[in-house]
Design an enzyme around this catalytic site. Sequence first.
Site, PDB file in Angstrom:
ATOM      1  N   LYS A 289       0.841  -1.193   0.000  1.00 55.08           N
ATOM      2  CA  LYS A 289       0.000   0.000   0.000  1.00 55.08           C
ATOM      3  C   LYS A 289       0.883   1.253   0.000  1.00 55.08           C
ATOM      4  O   LYS A 289       1.857   1.335   0.761  1.00 55.08           O
ATOM      5  CB  LYS A 289      -0.895  -0.026   1.246  1.00 55.08           C
ATOM      6  CG  LYS A 289      -1.887   1.109   1.357  1.00 55.08           C
ATOM      7  CD  LYS A 289      -2.730   0.938   2.625  1.00 55.08           C
ATOM      8  CE  LYS A 289      -3.779   2.035   2.763  1.00 55.08           C
ATOM      9  NZ  LYS A 289      -4.594   1.863   3.985  1.00 55.08           N
TER      10      LYS A 289
ATOM     11  N   SER B 121      -9.232   2.403   2.614  1.00 52.86           N
ATOM     12  CA  SER B 121      -8.241   3.053   1.770  1.00 52.86           C
ATOM     13  C   SER B 121      -7.265   2.090   1.105  1.00 52.86           C
ATOM     14  O   SER B 121      -6.503   2.477   0.226  1.00 52.86           O
ATOM     15  CB  SER B 121      -7.452   4.061   2.599  1.00 52.86           C
ATOM     16  OG  SER B 121      -6.784   3.422   3.692  1.00 52.86           O
TER      17      SER B 121
ATOM     18  N   SER C 146     -10.329  -0.015   6.494  1.00 56.41           N
ATOM     19  CA  SER C 146      -9.495   0.093   5.293  1.00 56.41           C
ATOM     20  C   SER C 146      -8.852  -1.204   4.832  1.00 56.41           C
ATOM     21  O   SER C 146      -8.334  -1.272   3.717  1.00 56.41           O
ATOM     22  CB  SER C 146      -8.402   1.152   5.502  1.00 56.41           C
ATOM     23  OG  SER C 146      -8.972   2.437   5.546  1.00 56.41           O
TER      24      SER C 146
END
Length: 472
Positions: A130, A205, A229
């Site tokens: 990420k 996210s 997330s």
Amino acid sequence: MALNRLEKAQTWLFRAVTAFFFMIFQFFSPRRPVDSVKKLPPVTNPLLLQSATQLAKKIRRKEVSSVEVVQAYIDRIQDVNPFVNAVVKDRFAAALQEAALVDKLIEEETGGEEVLEDRLPLLGVPLSVKESYSLQGMPLTTGLMSRRGVVASVDAPPVALLKRSGAIPLGVTNTSELCMWLESHNHLYGITCNAYDLERIPGGSSGGEASILGAAGAVIGVGSDIGGSIRMPCFFNGIFGHKTTPGVVSSENQYPPTSGRQDEYLSCGPMCRYAEDLLPMLKIMAGPNAHMLSLNTDVNLKKLRFFSIPHDGGSAYTYPVSKELLDIQKKVVERLEADLGVKVQQVCLRELRYSFQIWDTYMGLPDHEGKPPLTFAELMGEPGRPAWALWELLKRMVGKSDHTVPAIMLALLEMTHVSKPSPFIIQQKEELQKKMDELLGADGVLLYPSHPRVAPKHHHPLFRPFDFAYTG
């Protein structure tokens, strides 16, 4: 549990207003013919259909080379990324060099396969990361235009531990702006699509991670979760993820940093295409804190206690859980009872209806020394002065703002916060935590929806913004 009159009025008003704006949005949205909707190319390389655990074993046994595996995933990313826009920066050339070194190491190893497995359990296996994690030499922006050009100089601890175990990073993946929205969209990298339906969101996210994993462009990855997330993107893309207990996996060297009491909510964990990779990944990512969890203990599922909560009890902010998901959870209950011979108890925790208010309150609480958290406007303006939300909204209306609508709305919402938190909401949180601890103990499993519905279409969460409360 029934809502009182005030809550019913709030619910009606909220849904009426959002429905009105959604109708306007639908009216102006372009219509796309059904036959124009594109799908990802099918997986043809069998290496892409094996878990990281299986790939590592094959690499150690020289049944396949690390270069072959890494190249297979590079090829797949190049095939699917034009559709999903999940990987925002790659390091393919470096990864292939590292894979060649792995193959050379295996050729020269004299201690045997067991030595390699013990010392380097993920040797030669590709990894996605990420973009909010520091990965040395890769961008570290979380989609913020003002951070364009910021490059990580070190590896975040969980990334360093995975690399030390032999994993090879292929690149970094997209997030929502500042990691605070359930759609992975920002004006630096653009919008990411769901691996199974390009017209739907991958979640956020950690949406870039989930999308590339769901698309078979990665086999393992790392995510972070402060309000869903990891969990929402995994649910939306049909993959596996685990939000760990905060403090087990280090959250250092991520952006944005936590402040106030947010570290009580933020935690990092594994995301993967195959469930069998969750446990070995977590053992590695936890590093010196692995002893905090019973990761090496055999668990007899028949001796666990199981509980099911089908919905939040009727929050004024969240929409009802769809019949499809209620039916699925019921089927899971029936399957557990049939396979394990257990009794799954359905319970109701009335405090869950205040999930959004609890999460929102604790995001804004000062730390134990009284220092308030950084405001969202401050983070948006980094490295300069705080962003002025009203001005950004006006600029957005004419297409001139560097910020997304959700980020601006979060900053506007922040302006409405009262300085003193609601004692009632604090009480609800404390009671919920006490009840949950007593209910689950050390041997309880809770079934609860990850979201009220399956993956929404792009931008639709703007009109149901609080549904993330199921993971908040």
